[in-house]
Design an enzyme around this catalytic site. Structure first.
Site, PDB file in Angstrom:
ATOM      1  N   CYS A 266     -12.379  63.436   7.107  1.00  0.00           N
ATOM      2  CA  CYS A 266     -13.720  62.829   7.030  1.00  0.00           C
ATOM      3  C   CYS A 266     -13.890  62.015   8.301  1.00  0.00           C
ATOM      4  O   CYS A 266     -13.876  60.790   8.289  1.00  0.00           O
ATOM      5  CB  CYS A 266     -13.858  61.965   5.785  1.00  0.00           C
ATOM      6  SG  CYS A 266     -13.608  62.853   4.231  1.00  0.00           S
ATOM      7  N   ALA A 268     -16.102  61.662  11.153  1.00  0.00           N
ATOM      8  CA  ALA A 268     -17.174  60.975  11.870  1.00  0.00           C
ATOM      9  C   ALA A 268     -17.271  59.512  11.420  1.00  0.00           C
ATOM     10  O   ALA A 268     -17.028  59.214  10.247  1.00  0.00           O
ATOM     11  CB  ALA A 268     -18.497  61.696  11.628  1.00  0.00           C
ATOM     12  N   LYS A 272     -10.977  56.494  14.137  1.00  0.00           N
ATOM     13  CA  LYS A 272      -9.590  56.767  13.744  1.00  0.00           C
ATOM     14  C   LYS A 272      -9.098  58.062  14.393  1.00  0.00           C
ATOM     15  O   LYS A 272      -7.932  58.167  14.797  1.00  0.00           O
ATOM     16  CB  LYS A 272      -9.485  56.842  12.228  1.00  0.00           C
ATOM     17  CG  LYS A 272      -9.859  55.539  11.535  1.00  0.00           C
ATOM     18  CD  LYS A 272      -9.849  55.686  10.036  1.00  0.00           C
ATOM     19  CE  LYS A 272     -10.352  54.414   9.372  1.00  0.00           C
ATOM     20  NZ  LYS A 272     -11.784  54.151   9.696  1.00  0.00           N
ATOM     21  N   CYS A 381     -12.269  51.746   3.127  1.00  0.00           N
ATOM     22  CA  CYS A 381     -12.700  50.393   3.520  1.00  0.00           C
ATOM     23  C   CYS A 381     -13.293  49.695   2.292  1.00  0.00           C
ATOM     24  O   CYS A 381     -14.447  49.272   2.283  1.00  0.00           O
ATOM     25  CB  CYS A 381     -13.695  50.446   4.669  1.00  0.00           C
ATOM     26  SG  CYS A 381     -15.141  51.498   4.385  1.00  0.00           S
TER      27      CYS A 381
END
Length: 454
Positions: A266, A268, A272, A381
């Site tokens: 994942c 975009a 990272k 997050c």
């Protein structure tokens, strides 16, 4: 028919004369706050739609002013609403047009920004008169906002970060998960302006000196500047990218090396992924959003990094097993409230269950894409345990060929407080706190490193 946020009309009468300076920015800020609170529309999405198109003739300065006002209004929304309620004897008028939103953004300026009181009040009254629904309440707006200005000190002293500026459902959860003291520290951290952190390709100390910042224990560079990022030295040359110091850690847990076959499922907008590519990994980046991958591609071009970019749903993606898989899963994003205060008010408890289900499916897919002996890093997050600790515990029960590889404090700059008893990474907004809020704190992140049996 598309819904409209309460208080704003699709068509508004054109003024007979040019609006006073600053009025358009206040109206745009009020609209953004209204749509966040009534339609759960992310603040940046509303501002992008309303401001980049220069609706109302907004110039760049007014666009930034609108963003600043709306952000502060949502960051301190509970305090503002309590202060307004205490000064509205009959409550907020039920048919007041845009009055509520106009009052919220004006109070934000009076209480928390450097706007002169008279200017904030005057422009709010003008905005109230310009809106057909709120026009009859112009005198009320004037009186309430003058009272806010008069009582500013008392309002601020009586304001509580956890009880006032945190939605009740989140405050209850954080108390239960982290305890009263830590929950209060999290809420207090959310009141501060977010940090500006950079991930640098090399010479962190040199870039900190050149750009006027400090090197954090984790290796990120934290800046004091408020200057536009694109104008800073090294941006055009691709020497660094903006990334919260906590967000920079999960990819490093994969211990990337030149030639390692890695996939970011994942990916975009690519912060990272850039960590992996900068370490020399043979990288594939996957995301279901073609538009977001365009942003990743542009970032990688500026950074002079390479990746094979694939537009695909991660659950349907398939390739030969990888040495390393990074899964930054969709989540509630409650760890980013300091940076995105609208998250606190647009998320609901009911959002968690479908996210947890999707995360579990993605995590099983990540494990399936990993070769025997390879590593998986799962991260979110989020501050919510269902999306972090509980998610990993469930994954380990479902996948007996997978085990946890504990995170060592020295891998994350010696921040032992950020390692859970089980050996996972858990950063909180109140971690890495010091005397200067601009240089303090981390985004809230959870990450776990798993290894597939060889």
């Amino acid at each position: 028919m598309a819904r409209q946020s309460r208080g704003f009309h699709a068509r508004r009468p054109e003024p007979s004369a040019s609006p006073p300076p600053g009025l358009a920015a206040r109206v745009a800020a009020a609209r953004a706050v209204a749509e966040a609170l009534t339609l759960s529309r992310p603040l940046e999405e509303r501002l992008a739609a309303d401001l980049t198109q220069q609706r109302g003739g907004l110039d760049p300065r007014d666009r930034e002013l609108a963003r600043s006002i709306a952000t502060v209004a949502l960051r301190r929304l509970g305090t503002i609403r309590k202060a307004l309620a205490q000064r509205l004897e009959k409550g907020m008028p039920r048919r007041g047009g845009a009055l509520e939103w106009t009052l919220i953004v004006a109070a934000a300026q009076i209480l928390f920004l450097d706007t002169p009181d008279h200017a904030a009040v005057d422009l709010a009254v003008k905005a109230t008169r310009a809106d057909p629904g709120s026009a009859p309440f112009a005198a009320l707006a004037n009186a309430v906002l003058r009272a806010i200005a008069r009582d500013r000190d008392a309002i601020l002293v009586s304001s509580d970060p956890l009880d006032d500026d945190t939605p009740a459902w989140l405050a209850q959860r954080w108390r239960s998960t982290y305890g009263e003291t830590v929950a209060r520290a999290i809420a207090a951290a959310h009141r501060s302006e977010p940090t500006l952190d950079l991930s640098v390709k090399s010479e962190a100390s040199g870039w900190a000196e050149r750009l006027g910042g400090v090197v954090l224990p984790t290796g990120s560079v934290r800046l004091d500047t408020h200057a536009p990022v694109a104008g800073l030295e090294g941006y055009t040359d691709g020497e660094w990218w903006v990334q919260d110091a906590a967000a920079a850690l999960p990819a490093r847990l994969l211990q990337p090396y030149p030639g390692m076959r890695a996939v970011d499922l994942c990916a975009a907008p690519g912060g990272k992924a850039a960590e992996l590519a900068a370490a020399g990994a043979d990288l594939t980046t996957v995301d279901r959003s073609a538009e977001r991958l365009k942003l990743l591609a542009a970032n990688f071009e500026r950074l002079r990094l390479h990746s094979e970019i694939v537009v695909a749903d991660a659950l349907a993606f398939d390739m030969a097993p990888f040495d390393a898989v990074l899964l930054d899963a969709p989540c509630s994003a409650t760890g980013t409230i300091r940076r995105h205060p609208d998250v606190a008010w647009i998320k609901r408890l009911g959002d968690l269950a479908p996210l947890v289900k999707l995360q579990a499916e993605l995590l099983d897919k990540a494990i399936a894409l990993t070769r025997p002996g390879g590593a998986i890093v799962y991260c979110v997050c989020s501050l919510e345990p269902e999306e972090g600790e509980a998610q990993i515990a469930a994954a380990l029960r479902r996948n007996p060929d997978v085990r946890r590889r504990a995170v060592a404090p020295e891998e994350i700059g010696g921040l032992a407080e950020c390692v859970t008893p089980s050996g996972d990474l858990r950063t909180l907004p109140c971690h890495l706190w010091g005397d200067n809020p601009r240089r303090s704190g981390l985004d809230g992140f959870f990450a776990a490193r798993l290894v597939k049996a060889g």
